[in-house]
Enzyme design. Structure first.
Site, mmCIF file in Angstrom:
data_model
loop_
_atom_site.group_PDB
_atom_site.id
_atom_site.type_symbol
_atom_site.label_atom_id
_atom_site.label_comp_id
_atom_site.label_asym_id
_atom_site.label_seq_id
_atom_site.Cartn_x
_atom_site.Cartn_y
_atom_site.Cartn_z
ATOM 1 N N PHE A 157 0.837 -1.209 0.000
ATOM 2 C CA PHE A 157 0.000 0.000 0.000
ATOM 3 C C PHE A 157 0.868 1.254 0.000
ATOM 4 O O PHE A 157 0.699 2.164 0.802
ATOM 5 C CB PHE A 157 -0.955 -0.036 1.205
ATOM 6 C CG PHE A 157 -2.211 0.770 0.993
ATOM 7 C CD1 PHE A 157 -3.029 0.544 -0.101
ATOM 8 C CD2 PHE A 157 -2.586 1.748 1.901
ATOM 9 C CE1 PHE A 157 -4.193 1.283 -0.306
ATOM 10 C CE2 PHE A 157 -3.750 2.501 1.711
ATOM 11 C CZ PHE A 157 -4.552 2.262 0.600
ATOM 12 N N GLY A 158 1.790 1.275 -0.950
ATOM 13 C CA GLY A 158 2.660 2.446 -1.129
ATOM 14 C C GLY A 158 1.999 3.477 -2.026
ATOM 15 O O GLY A 158 0.775 3.488 -2.191
ATOM 16 N N ARG A 159 2.861 4.331 -2.634
ATOM 17 C CA ARG A 159 2.366 5.457 -3.424
ATOM 18 C C ARG A 159 1.399 5.067 -4.545
ATOM 19 O O ARG A 159 0.326 5.651 -4.695
ATOM 20 C CB ARG A 159 3.549 6.194 -4.063
ATOM 21 C CG ARG A 159 4.111 7.299 -3.214
ATOM 22 C CD ARG A 159 5.236 7.963 -3.959
ATOM 23 N NE ARG A 159 6.320 7.027 -4.152
ATOM 24 C CZ ARG A 159 7.460 7.052 -3.468
ATOM 25 N NH1 ARG A 159 7.677 7.987 -2.591
ATOM 26 N NH2 ARG A 159 8.393 6.160 -3.692
ATOM 27 N N ILE A 160 1.806 4.063 -5.362
ATOM 28 C CA ILE A 160 0.959 3.712 -6.514
ATOM 29 C C ILE A 160 -0.353 3.105 -6.027
ATOM 30 O O ILE A 160 -1.442 3.433 -6.517
ATOM 31 C CB ILE A 160 1.711 2.772 -7.491
ATOM 32 C CG1 ILE A 160 2.936 3.499 -8.078
ATOM 33 C CG2 ILE A 160 0.785 2.299 -8.613
ATOM 34 C CD1 ILE A 160 3.861 2.640 -8.919
ATOM 35 N N ALA A 242 2.643 -4.619 -10.934
ATOM 36 C CA ALA A 242 3.874 -4.507 -10.133
ATOM 37 C C ALA A 242 5.045 -5.142 -10.892
ATOM 38 O O ALA A 242 5.692 -4.476 -11.709
ATOM 39 C CB ALA A 242 3.651 -5.142 -8.764
ATOM 40 N N ARG A 243 5.290 -6.416 -10.625
ATOM 41 C CA ARG A 243 6.310 -7.152 -11.356
ATOM 42 C C ARG A 243 5.775 -8.552 -11.617
ATOM 43 O O ARG A 243 5.108 -9.141 -10.764
ATOM 44 C CB ARG A 243 7.613 -7.237 -10.546
ATOM 45 C CG ARG A 243 8.448 -5.956 -10.576
ATOM 46 C CD ARG A 243 9.034 -5.674 -11.962
ATOM 47 N NE ARG A 243 9.873 -4.499 -12.008
ATOM 48 C CZ ARG A 243 9.482 -3.293 -12.415
ATOM 49 N NH1 ARG A 243 8.235 -3.087 -12.815
ATOM 50 N NH2 ARG A 243 10.334 -2.284 -12.450
ATOM 51 N N GLU A 272 9.180 -11.305 -19.356
ATOM 52 C CA GLU A 272 8.914 -10.329 -20.428
ATOM 53 C C GLU A 272 10.048 -10.304 -21.446
ATOM 54 O O GLU A 272 11.209 -10.404 -21.049
ATOM 55 C CB GLU A 272 8.767 -8.933 -19.805
ATOM 56 C CG GLU A 272 7.548 -8.843 -18.929
ATOM 57 C CD GLU A 272 7.382 -7.484 -18.264
ATOM 58 O OE1 GLU A 272 8.034 -6.507 -18.696
ATOM 59 O OE2 GLU A 272 6.604 -7.399 -17.314
ATOM 60 N N HIS A 290 3.413 -4.063 -20.499
ATOM 61 C CA HIS A 290 4.112 -3.253 -19.482
ATOM 62 C C HIS A 290 3.954 -1.760 -19.784
ATOM 63 O O HIS A 290 4.943 -1.043 -20.015
ATOM 64 C CB HIS A 290 5.590 -3.646 -19.409
ATOM 65 C CG HIS A 290 6.232 -3.319 -18.083
ATOM 66 N ND1 HIS A 290 7.188 -4.116 -17.493
ATOM 67 C CD2 HIS A 290 6.065 -2.268 -17.242
ATOM 68 C CE1 HIS A 290 7.575 -3.566 -16.350
ATOM 69 N NE2 HIS A 290 6.910 -2.444 -16.179
ATOM 70 N N GLY A 292 2.398 0.538 -17.734
ATOM 71 C CA GLY A 292 2.091 1.349 -16.551
ATOM 72 C C GLY A 292 2.497 2.814 -16.661
ATOM 73 O O GLY A 292 1.689 3.710 -16.475
#
Ligand code: DGY
Length: 324
Positions: A157-160, A242-243, A272, A290, A292
């Site tokens: 639950f960080g910035r993004i 995310a990844r 990827e 990818h 984002g």
């Protein structure tokens, strides 16, 4: 005094490359090829700084220990920096920086876009129209899942994640829950009326949509494995911006085939640009390459941010976005 020599491992947007030329003795990657490990080693030997990206070979111990290394700072073009072995960087005494903040909104937009697309069958519907297979409106055609008011669970639950919560909670009336080993302030939690869960599993069991916002690599590799996917509701959707390695891709494919979960929206993949063949034929997934941070505004801002970290370093200051 001569300008520091900086190598950009991939092509950047014109405005960011122009700034790089202004500030440094810069080497551009004009044809935008993926540099070989040998080229990366050479870059280490010839440049004072290199600016790599997520799609490069990992800058690992082997590359950091290139003979006669000249490079003193690796300024990543990207917020995620699992393409750099930060332990090897520390060992070699090389500074590592990333580009946080500038891509928060655009990445959150893509997460919301995937969520809406997969829940409302937007990709599938678009394919139907393009293929001239649509034979008209009817009350039972392509019924999907309502988004507004549903439960959205966050792993990280960080910035993004918070930017996604902003859109989902205030725009779509979604109920927010999250698990994060480093939770944000009480103020942030209260802002989204978010429910703080004590484990990844608790989020998975409770949510109608699960969205991943944790770093890749390390103990997060295959975090969403067969067992954890099995804890999600059968009606739930998984969103990953995310990844790719955070999800065990073969286990996800099986879960989608067996109806363990309802669908997935994926912007990132384990290997990827290779995407597991089975995913390509499934209608209940939405797949993006990818994207984002892929807006002109954001990619320019990422370049400028990476350059400002290099500039700070060679001006004798601590770079703002140092991660190692
Ligand atoms: C990021 O910044 O982490 C994006 O995924 C591109 O690297």
């Amino acid at each position: 005094m001569s300008k520091p020599k900086v190598i950009l491992t991939r092509k950047w947007p014109a405005e960011a490359e122009a700034k790089a030329k202004e500030l440094f003795d810069v080497v551009l990657n004009e044809d935008d090829h993926k540099m070989s490990v040998e080229e990366l080693k050479q870059a280490m030997q010839t440049a004072d700084a290199i600016c790599p990206t997520v799609s490069d070979f990992q800058i690992n111990d082997d590359i950091f220990s290139a003979e006669n290394r000249k490079c003193k700072i690796v300024s990543n073009f990207g917020v995620g920096f699992n393409n750099i072995d930060t332990e090897a960087a520390k060992k070699a005494g090389v500074v590592v920086t990333n580009t946080p903040e500038v891509l928060t909104d655009c990445t959150a937009d893509i997460a919301m876009g995937l969520l809406l697309c997969v829940a409302r069958r937007i990709g599938e519907g678009e394919r139907l129209v393009r293929n001239k297979e649509w034979d008209g409106w009817c009350p039972t055609h392509m019924l999907a899942t309502k988004v507004t008011g549903k439960k959205l669970g966050f792993i990280g639950f960080g910035r993004i994640a918070q930017a996604v919560a902003q859109k989902a909670h205030f725009g779509f009336g979604m109920e927010i829950s999250f698990f994060d080993p480093y939770p944000p302030s009480t103020e942030v939690i209260q802002k989204y009326s978010a429910k703080q869960m004590d484990s990844v599993e608790a989020v998975l069991k409770d949510s109608d949509f699960v969205t991943l916002h944790c770093p890749g690599g390390g103990s997060n590799t295959n975090l969403l494995n067969k067992e954890r996917l099995g804890m999600m509701k059968k009606s739930a959707f998984l969103i990953n911006t995310a990844r790719g390695d955070v999800v065990d891709e073969p286990a996800l494919v099986q879960a989608l085939k067996d109806g363990v979960i309802a669908g997935a929206g994926l912007d990132v993949f384990a290997k990827e640009p290779t995407v597991t063949e089975d995913l390509l034929t499934m209608e209940n997934v939405v797949l993006l390459p990818h994207l984002g941070s892929a807006t002109t505004e954001t990619r320019v801002a990422m370049g400028l941010r990476a350059l400002s970290n290099v500039k700070a370093f060679f001006d004798g200051n601590e770079p703002g976005d140092r991660v190692a």
